[in-house]
Design a protein around this motif. Sequence first.
Motif, PDB file in Angstrom:
ATOM      1  N   GLU A   1      93.233 -47.033  18.202  1.00 20.25           N
ATOM      2  CA  GLU A   1      94.654 -47.297  18.437  1.00 20.25           C
ATOM      3  C   GLU A   1      95.251 -46.441  19.550  1.00 20.25           C
ATOM      4  OE1 GLU A   1      97.353 -47.424  15.218  1.00 20.25           O
ATOM      5  OE2 GLU A   1      95.986 -48.487  13.867  1.00 20.25           O
ATOM      6  N   VAL A   2      94.745 -45.207  19.698  1.00 20.62           N
ATOM      7  CA  VAL A   2      95.417 -44.243  20.574  1.00 20.62           C
ATOM      8  C   VAL A   2      94.519 -43.790  21.720  1.00 20.62           C
ATOM      9  CG1 VAL A   2      96.628 -42.034  20.676  1.00 20.62           C
ATOM     10  CG2 VAL A   2      96.832 -43.464  18.638  1.00 20.62           C
ATOM     11  N   TYR A   3      93.431 -43.085  21.401  1.00 15.83           N
ATOM     12  CA  TYR A   3      92.667 -42.363  22.429  1.00 15.83           C
ATOM     13  C   TYR A   3      91.997 -43.284  23.450  1.00 15.83           C
ATOM     14  CZ  TYR A   3      93.288 -38.702  18.925  1.00 15.83           C
ATOM     15  OH  TYR A   3      93.816 -37.823  18.014  1.00 15.83           O
ATOM     16  N   SER A   4      91.596 -44.459  23.023  1.00 17.90           N
ATOM     17  CA  SER A   4      90.905 -45.370  23.947  1.00 17.90           C
ATOM     18  C   SER A   4      91.873 -46.268  24.709  1.00 17.90           C
ATOM     19  CB  SER A   4      89.898 -46.239  23.187  1.00 17.90           C
ATOM     20  OG  SER A   4      90.562 -47.059  22.244  1.00 17.90           O
ATOM     21  N   ASN A   5      93.161 -46.121  24.456  1.00 22.62           N
ATOM     22  CA  ASN A   5      94.189 -46.931  25.102  1.00 22.62           C
ATOM     23  C   ASN A   5      94.860 -46.082  26.183  1.00 22.62           C
ATOM     24  OD1 ASN A   5      96.561 -48.305  25.830  1.00 22.62           O
ATOM     25  ND2 ASN A   5      96.758 -49.229  23.800  1.00 22.62           N
ATOM     26  N   ALA A   6      94.441 -46.261  27.429  1.00 22.63           N
ATOM     27  CA  ALA A   6      94.903 -45.392  28.516  1.00 22.63           C
ATOM     28  C   ALA A   6      96.412 -45.467  28.710  1.00 22.63           C
ATOM     29  CB  ALA A   6      94.186 -45.749  29.810  1.00 22.63           C
TER      30      ALA A   6
END
Length: 316
Positions: free
Chosen positions: A106-111
């Motif tokens: 949800e967060v870290y892989s979404n630049a």
Amino acid sequence: MNQNAKTAQLNSFLDPFPATKEIAGAVLRAWPEHNDFILKSMSERSPELMQTTETLASAALLLAGSKIDRIATHYRWTCDRLRDEELFFHREGRYRLSTFAEANEEVYSNAAYMEKYMDGLLFSQVLWFNHAASCHFFLTTTPKILPAKSRYLEIGPGHGLMMYLALREFDLDFATAWDLSAVSIEQTKHALSLLGFDNINFGVRDIMELSPGEAEFDLIVLSEILEHLEDPMIAMRHIRSLTTEGAYVFVNVPINSPSPDHLYLMQTLDDARALLTETGFKIVAEDFYATKGTPIDKALRRKVSISACMLATPAV
């Protein structure tokens, strides 16, 4: 009091602190209704804490550069995301996510998400009472116990503001910054270079893969890191195995603080202390700071976010 009068009151309060005033002004251009929050957060600060706030604001302005208005917009976006998490937390009594895989998806892989989120958190270091107060505790308490020419390690340094304070004010022999993410460590490196510090050892390292004696430090800093782990006790036990006699750890961890990537919930002061006392450390200094300077007992009753700051040394 109408909005213009409230803005004038805040501006008058912040006149002696131009960098803080500039950040507050940028945020209010994007979010005029945030005036009451900022005024309450600032009015609860001592003169000494306001000086630390201004130091943080000056650094944040350097990092923001010409993007200040965009970052202010992202600050509002971040607060909206946090409000959603708070509604879930108060309804369900738990954090929404519980695994790193969920947070990564949800967060870290979404630049795009991460850019807005990290921008928002940068200005939170100035505008949120508990964030600025945590930095002030670190800045004023640590030098009293840390020996001269110390070896400093920060794990997950983020924007680099905590390391910036240490490099400015502590008599360090050398400073090291580690993160699991190569992208994150490059961002920290760039930030600290903008702030005037290039004499830092940067590394993409996993502390769980270190062996005792492989690297020795006098101070290990984990600021707003442990709540992102599924089981921070495991990490702290490993850090204890790496910590030599006479060394210190500084831990800053939030209590009742729902965020999009927070996994490990601490609900009481003792929950936070247990991260150290149950993993082989003895706490030698501590303090707790709630949102907008709310009294701690009231914050605990209402489950308002609290920052727990603790300095500890290996227990005998």
